[in-house]
Design an enzyme around this catalytic site. Structure first.
Site, mmCIF file in Angstrom:
data_model
loop_
_atom_site.group_PDB
_atom_site.id
_atom_site.type_symbol
_atom_site.label_atom_id
_atom_site.label_comp_id
_atom_site.label_asym_id
_atom_site.label_seq_id
_atom_site.Cartn_x
_atom_site.Cartn_y
_atom_site.Cartn_z
ATOM 1 N N TYR A 154 -25.840 -60.715 -62.991
ATOM 2 C CA TYR A 154 -25.866 -59.283 -63.311
ATOM 3 C C TYR A 154 -24.666 -58.894 -64.183
ATOM 4 O O TYR A 154 -24.808 -58.153 -65.158
ATOM 5 C CB TYR A 154 -25.871 -58.511 -61.995
ATOM 6 C CG TYR A 154 -26.008 -57.008 -62.083
ATOM 7 C CD1 TYR A 154 -27.262 -56.408 -62.248
ATOM 8 C CD2 TYR A 154 -24.900 -56.179 -61.951
ATOM 9 C CE1 TYR A 154 -27.396 -55.022 -62.280
ATOM 10 C CE2 TYR A 154 -25.020 -54.796 -61.977
ATOM 11 C CZ TYR A 154 -26.271 -54.224 -62.140
ATOM 12 O OH TYR A 154 -26.393 -52.853 -62.166
ATOM 13 N N LYS A 158 -24.860 -57.317 -67.875
ATOM 14 C CA LYS A 158 -24.308 -55.986 -68.155
ATOM 15 C C LYS A 158 -23.209 -56.049 -69.219
ATOM 16 O O LYS A 158 -23.031 -55.092 -69.986
ATOM 17 C CB LYS A 158 -23.778 -55.352 -66.864
ATOM 18 C CG LYS A 158 -24.899 -54.952 -65.875
ATOM 19 C CD LYS A 158 -25.967 -54.103 -66.522
ATOM 20 C CE LYS A 158 -26.836 -53.345 -65.545
ATOM 21 N NZ LYS A 158 -27.940 -52.624 -66.198
HETATM 22 N N1 LIG Z 1 -26.986 -47.742 -58.678
HETATM 23 C C1 LIG Z 1 -25.839 -48.147 -59.163
HETATM 24 O O1 LIG Z 1 -24.803 -48.080 -58.484
HETATM 25 C C2 LIG Z 1 -25.751 -48.692 -60.576
HETATM 26 C C3 LIG Z 1 -24.467 -48.976 -61.065
HETATM 27 C C4 LIG Z 1 -24.345 -49.476 -62.351
HETATM 28 C C5 LIG Z 1 -25.459 -49.685 -63.124
HETATM 29 N N2 LIG Z 1 -26.689 -49.411 -62.617
HETATM 30 C C6 LIG Z 1 -27.837 -49.661 -63.512
HETATM 31 O O2 LIG Z 1 -28.552 -48.467 -63.693
HETATM 32 C C7 LIG Z 1 -29.936 -48.758 -63.872
HETATM 33 C C8 LIG Z 1 -30.755 -47.988 -62.846
HETATM 34 O O3 LIG Z 1 -30.306 -48.328 -61.552
HETATM 35 P P1 LIG Z 1 -30.836 -47.639 -60.208
HETATM 36 O O4 LIG Z 1 -29.730 -47.707 -59.241
HETATM 37 O O5 LIG Z 1 -31.487 -46.347 -60.508
HETATM 38 O O6 LIG Z 1 -31.916 -48.750 -59.764
HETATM 39 P P2 LIG Z 1 -33.294 -48.647 -58.931
HETATM 40 O O7 LIG Z 1 -33.498 -49.992 -58.366
HETATM 41 O O8 LIG Z 1 -33.280 -47.461 -58.013
HETATM 42 O O9 LIG Z 1 -34.373 -48.358 -60.084
HETATM 43 C C9 LIG Z 1 -34.645 -49.317 -61.085
HETATM 44 C C10 LIG Z 1 -36.038 -49.058 -61.627
HETATM 45 O O10 LIG Z 1 -36.285 -50.064 -62.640
HETATM 46 C C11 LIG Z 1 -37.613 -50.510 -62.481
HETATM 47 N N3 LIG Z 1 -37.784 -51.851 -63.042
HETATM 48 C C12 LIG Z 1 -37.286 -53.021 -62.553
HETATM 49 N N4 LIG Z 1 -37.700 -54.048 -63.312
HETATM 50 C C13 LIG Z 1 -38.467 -53.538 -64.306
HETATM 51 C C14 LIG Z 1 -39.179 -54.113 -65.386
HETATM 52 N N5 LIG Z 1 -39.181 -55.445 -65.605
HETATM 53 N N6 LIG Z 1 -39.865 -53.288 -66.212
HETATM 54 C C15 LIG Z 1 -39.893 -51.941 -65.982
HETATM 55 N N7 LIG Z 1 -39.228 -51.350 -64.974
HETATM 56 C C16 LIG Z 1 -38.523 -52.136 -64.131
HETATM 57 C C17 LIG Z 1 -37.838 -50.501 -60.969
HETATM 58 O O11 LIG Z 1 -39.213 -50.536 -60.650
HETATM 59 C C18 LIG Z 1 -37.140 -49.211 -60.554
HETATM 60 O O12 LIG Z 1 -38.002 -48.104 -60.602
HETATM 61 C C19 LIG Z 1 -30.067 -50.269 -63.745
HETATM 62 O O13 LIG Z 1 -30.029 -50.862 -65.028
HETATM 63 C C20 LIG Z 1 -28.836 -50.654 -62.956
HETATM 64 O O14 LIG Z 1 -28.487 -51.980 -63.183
HETATM 65 C C21 LIG Z 1 -26.863 -48.910 -61.357
#
Ligand SMILES: NC(=O)c1ccc[n+]([C@@H]2O[C@H](COP(=O)([O-])OP(=O)(O)OC[C@H]3O[C@@H](n4cnc5c(N)ncnc54)[C@H](O)[C@@H]3O)[C@@H](O)[C@H]2O)c1
Length: 253
Positions: A154, A158
């Site tokens: 990851y 990123k």
């Molecule tokens: N939550 C955190 O603390 C955090 C921190 C830093 C970065 N992020 C990044 O932010 C973004 C959103 O995170 P989140 O916490 O809302 O995650 P989440 O898991 O709640 O939502 C992610 C969404 O992406 C969809 N998804 C996964 N694989 C997919 C694919 N191949 N094609 C289409 N859709 C797909 C899932 O179905 C889900 O609806 C991600 O890229 C994550 O890495 C999150």
């Protein structure tokens, strides 16, 4: 003064979490929003929330790591909503494990969704942006890009997205297209909930522990990230490109 021209935006991974909040925010800003996620049925809640608030949304099912599905999804958005000139690459997954236990599948899935997915989506959308001499691309990076135990896959993806963002900014700038990255810290979503479960910690305790390390003394909410996306997408942000903004409640969380 109200925001300028309404555009067509695609938000990937918009069924829930940061993507859902971002889709709702961009719709509230006046844009028509394609709510893209793996399964179209799961986009319903976000689409309904946008429509209930008076906005325009289209639910689209596609796996961002699949070239054919991406092309079909982008074609559909262009046909049904109009040329997608705003792209938020938000879809993401984690497959955390210490290096010695990490499988090739753990590695490949994470690379494919984050890196291949962002590449395929940007490649499919760029012609609409170039034709419009306007475009906005926002990629979701993470504080994990700085390195994080148990996340070799990851954190690599990123960090890779940051290089991708800067290169898009250089290649597409002369066409009126900006590309920026947001690197969130701890955001309260299903993703961080799953991390707490994996670590065997109650989510509330996990949140409290994280908040105690964060200068603003709270964890982030999806709306915190949606707000920053809204800025990058705005007309006035056209001179801000190739940047990575850490949205983590402090310099590092
Ligand atoms: N939550 C955190 O603390 C955090 C921190 C830093 C970065 N992020 C990044 O932010 C973004 C959103 O995170 P989140 O916490 O809302 O995650 P989440 O898991 O709640 O939502 C992610 C969404 O992406 C969809 N998804 C996964 N694989 C997919 C694919 N191949 N094609 C289409 N859709 C797909 C899932 O179905 C889900 O609806 C991600 O890229 C994550 O890495 C999150």
């Amino acid at each position: 003064m109200s925001e300028a021209t309404p555009r067509v935006a695609i938000v990937t991974g918009a069924a829930r979490g940061i993507g859902a909040a971002t889709a709702q925010r961009l719709a509230a800003d006046g844009h028509a929003v394609a709510v893209l996620d793996l399964d179209e049925a799961n986009t319903k809640e976000t689409v309904q929330a946008i429509e209930a608030a008076g906005g325009t949304a289209l639910g689209v099912g596609a796996d961002v790591s699949d070239a054919e599905q991406v092309q079909a999804a982008v074609d559909r958005v262009a046909a049904e909503l109009g040329p997608p000139v705003v792209l938020i690459n938000n879809a993401g997954v984690t497959r955390d494990n210490m290096l010695f236990k990490m499988t090739e599948v753990d590695w490949d899935v994470v690379m494919n969704v984050h890196l291949r997915g962002a590449f395929l989506m940007a490649r499919a959308c760029q012609k609409y942006m170039v034709d419009a001499t306007f475009g906005r691309i926002v990629n979701l990076s993470s504080v994990s890009a700085l390195g994080n135990r148990g996340q070799a896959n990851y954190s690599t993806a990123k960090a890779g997205l940051q290089g991708f963002t800067k290169t898009l900014a250089i290649e597409l700038g002369k066409f009126g297209v900006t590309a920026n990255a947001i690197a969130p810290g701890f955001i309260q979503t299903e993703m961080t909930k799953a991390t707490a479960e994996r670590l065997g910690i109650a989510f509330d305790d996990f949140i409290k522990g994280a908040a105690s390390q964060i200068p603003v003394a709270r964890v982030g909410q999806p709306e915190d990230i949606a707000h920053l996306v809204s800025f990058f997408v705005s007309e006035g942000a056209g001179f801000v490109s190739g940047q990575v903004v850490y949205a983590a409640g402090g310099p590092r969380a």
